[in-house]
Structures are given as structure tokens and as C-alpha cells.
Motif scaffolding. Structure first.
Motif, mmCIF file in Angstrom:
data_model
loop_
_atom_site.group_PDB
_atom_site.id
_atom_site.type_symbol
_atom_site.label_atom_id
_atom_site.label_comp_id
_atom_site.label_asym_id
_atom_site.label_seq_id
_atom_site.Cartn_x
_atom_site.Cartn_y
_atom_site.Cartn_z
ATOM 1 N N SER A 11 1.077 -1.592 0.031
ATOM 2 C CA SER A 11 -0.090 -0.044 0.109
ATOM 3 C C SER A 11 1.016 1.313 -0.133
ATOM 4 C CB SER A 11 -0.715 0.291 1.346
ATOM 5 O OG SER A 11 -1.871 1.134 1.080
ATOM 6 N N SER A 12 0.111 2.167 -1.255
ATOM 7 C CA SER A 12 0.415 3.793 -1.029
ATOM 8 C C SER A 12 1.649 4.441 0.173
ATOM 9 C CB SER A 12 0.538 4.778 -2.137
ATOM 10 O OG SER A 12 -0.613 4.911 -1.264
ATOM 11 N N PHE A 33 1.078 -0.288 -4.894
ATOM 12 C CA PHE A 33 0.348 1.200 -5.177
ATOM 13 C C PHE A 33 1.212 2.145 -5.324
ATOM 14 C CE2 PHE A 33 -4.409 -0.554 -4.951
ATOM 15 C CZ PHE A 33 -4.496 -1.842 -5.693
ATOM 16 N N GLY A 36 0.962 8.196 -2.952
ATOM 17 C CA GLY A 36 0.094 9.065 -3.498
ATOM 18 C C GLY A 36 1.299 9.849 -3.852
ATOM 19 N N ASN A 84 -1.669 5.526 -6.639
ATOM 20 C CA ASN A 84 -2.429 6.648 -5.535
ATOM 21 C C ASN A 84 -2.484 7.789 -6.046
ATOM 22 O OD1 ASN A 84 -2.349 7.938 -3.653
ATOM 23 N ND2 ASN A 84 -4.024 6.101 -3.061
ATOM 24 N N ARG A 86 -3.671 12.166 -6.294
ATOM 25 C CA ARG A 86 -5.132 12.887 -5.272
ATOM 26 C C ARG A 86 -4.667 13.924 -5.954
ATOM 27 N NH1 ARG A 86 -0.160 13.264 -0.755
ATOM 28 N NH2 ARG A 86 -0.407 12.293 0.892
ATOM 29 N N GLU A 108 -5.689 4.689 -8.536
ATOM 30 C CA GLU A 108 -5.890 4.714 -7.250
ATOM 31 C C GLU A 108 -6.788 6.076 -7.418
ATOM 32 O OE1 GLU A 108 -6.134 1.473 -3.409
ATOM 33 O OE2 GLU A 108 -4.301 3.275 -3.507
ATOM 34 N N ASN A 110 -6.917 8.869 -4.709
ATOM 35 C CA ASN A 110 -7.165 9.140 -3.336
ATOM 36 C C ASN A 110 -8.569 9.495 -2.294
ATOM 37 O OD1 ASN A 110 -6.727 9.848 -0.303
ATOM 38 N ND2 ASN A 110 -3.841 9.324 -0.557
ATOM 39 N N LYS A 151 -9.336 4.486 -3.121
ATOM 40 C CA LYS A 151 -9.019 3.796 -1.528
ATOM 41 C C LYS A 151 -9.630 5.159 -0.738
ATOM 42 C CE LYS A 151 -5.491 3.216 1.996
ATOM 43 N NZ LYS A 151 -3.897 2.813 2.357
ATOM 44 N N HIS A 177 -10.227 -0.417 -1.907
ATOM 45 C CA HIS A 177 -9.514 -0.006 -0.787
ATOM 46 C C HIS A 177 -10.035 0.263 0.473
ATOM 47 C CE1 HIS A 177 -4.721 -0.450 -0.414
ATOM 48 N NE2 HIS A 177 -4.942 -0.639 0.172
#
Length: 250
Positions: A11-12, A33, A36, A84, A86, A108, A110, A151, A177
Motif C-alpha cells: 500500500s502506498s 500501489f 500517493g 495512488n 490526489r 487508485e 485517493n 482508496k 481499497h
């Protein structure tokens, strides 16, 4: 449904989860991943404020070029990559999705980070309370042909995660996630509510936590902060092999 084999995800971790990190964990995990990473002006300004208070953040001059470069570095690594991202606006999400699509990576979105600086500009956890905007992000990204997921975080007041997950699925998401916090049974609620591939996160360290998430219906589990600790990855990897169907990863 997507496939992660073995069903163990790295996981990031902002400012830490890059291609080298993913490659180091490829012997244990089926997916990594990255990120982020902040990809629009507002989220990058927030990330700079986080750095000012000594948090690690990826702040390359061109974030989308960074996404492309890091994914390219994993082209021959036997792991499913994802990124991930944003953003306070949807257009850069679509650009990132196209890069992920072309690199056979997942995107993914965020909706998880809860730092005040990010929430103030409309990133991270704020998106959980704005289902219409989050749905637009997913639709915009999925329209590129990329494999898209989100996520999310449990225990956010006034957020019904199973209902939100259905919205994301209808918008074109393939996976969710879930940071379960201290509400591990939310994994079952989300899994029962949708056909999404469900990745369970939070406290995954040993056979007991893996078994609990599997019993709640998770399709995969993810390791966060100890994702660079080979002892933890070995222990969790063995538990994943026992709890999920056998795989030929190692």
C-alpha cells in the motif's frame, strides 16, 4: 473482476512508495500501489505545506511525467503496478488514468488521506463526503479505459461506505481499497454490497489479521507502513498463501 496474484498488496506511502520500493517487494506481493502523489496545483500546494512540517511527499516538477517514469521502471518486474493519486480537480485524474492504462497499471483515486492541508483543498477524505464529485472522478478516469479504484477510510462520520462503494461501482470502479481502521467488519459490509474487488487494509501484520479479513470477504489484503520490512512481508505472504487459494507466485 480484476486479479492480483498472490492477493497481497503493498500500500502506498507518500514520499516513499516508488518503483524501487515496489521492486523490492515483488517477491512477496502481487501488486504495488505507488504514491500517493499530488497531481494538480491545489493538491501540490497542500503537499508542500505537509513537507514544511516534515512529512515525506513526492513533489517532482512534473507529477504526471513522474507517474509515467516510475511505471515504466516496473515494466519487467513481476508485480501488478498501480498509482495512488490526489487531486482537487478531475481533469488531471483523467490524464493520470491514461498513463496508467498505457502502462498496464491500475489507477487508485485517493479518498483516504485525512491531513488538514489536503482536506482544505478538497482532496483525500473530503471526497468521501462528496459522493457526486468522487463519482465524477471515477467516471472520468474509467472512461479512459483504465482499471480504476478508490482508496477509502472507515469511521468517517456520516459516510455510509457500502452505499458509497455501490456508487463507485456504478461509476465504473473495479476495486475499492478499504482502510478499515478499528471497524474490520466493514469489509464484509462492502463486499456484500458490491461486486467490487475488495482490498482490506489496516493492521495487516500476521496470520490472524489476514484470516480475519478473509473471513470478512476480502479479495486481497494490503500492507502499509511495514511494506519495506521483509520479515513482515514473509509472514503475511505465508498467511495469504494459506488463507486464499494457492498461487504459483513463488
Amino acid at each position: 473482476m480484476i486479479r492480483i496474484d498472490p492477493p497481497l498488496v503493498l500500500s502506498s506511502l507518500s514520499g516513499e512508495s516508488d518503483a524501487d520500493w515496489a521492486q523490492a517487494g515483488a517477491s512477496y506481493a502481487g501488486a504495488a500501489f505507488l504514491g500517493g502523489i499530488a497531481i494538480d496545483d491545489a493538491s501540490r500546494a497542500a503537499a508542500r505545506k505537509l513537507v514544511e512540517r516534515d512529512r515525506n511527499e513526492f513533489l517532482p516538477p512534473d507529477p504526471l511525467a513522474f507517474v509515467d517514469r516510475e511505471l515504466a521502471a516496473l515494466e519487467d518486474v513481476p508485480i501488478q503496478p498501480a498509482f495512488n493519486v490526489r487531486s482537487a480537480t478531475p481533469d488531471p485524474v483523467a490524464e493520470a488514468a491514461r498513463i496508467c492504462r498505457d502502462r498496464d497499471a491500475f489507477l487508485e483515486i485517493n479518498a483516504h488521506c485525512r491531513q488538514d492541508e489536503l482536506c482544505a483543498v478538497g482532496c483525500g477524505e473530503t471526497l468521501l463526503r462528496d459522493a457526486d464529485r468522487l463519482r465524477t472522478y471515477v467516471e472520468t478516469a474509467a472512461d479512459t479505459g483504465a482499471t480504476v479504484g478508490v482508496k477509502v477510510r472507515a469511521e468517517v462520520p456520516e459516510v455510509d461506505l457500502p452505499a458509497l462503494a455501490r456508487t463507485l461501482e456504478n461509476a465504473g470502479a473495479a476495486f475499492v481499497h478499504v482502510d478499515a481502521m478499528d471497524s474490520e467488519s466493514v469489509i464484509e459490509d462492502v463486499a456484500d454490497a458490491t461486486g467490487l474487488f475488495v482490498v482490506a487494509n489496516n493492521g495487516v501484520r500476521d496470520a490472524e489479521t489476514v484470516r480475519e479479513y478473509v473471513e470478512y470477504g476480502a479479495d486481497a489484503v494490503s500492507v502499509g507502513r511495514p511494506s519495506d520490512d521483509e520479515r513482515v512481508l514473509e509472514r503475511v505472504g505465508q498467511a495469504v498463501t494459506r488463507q486464499f487459494r494457492p498461487t504459483a507466485k513463488r
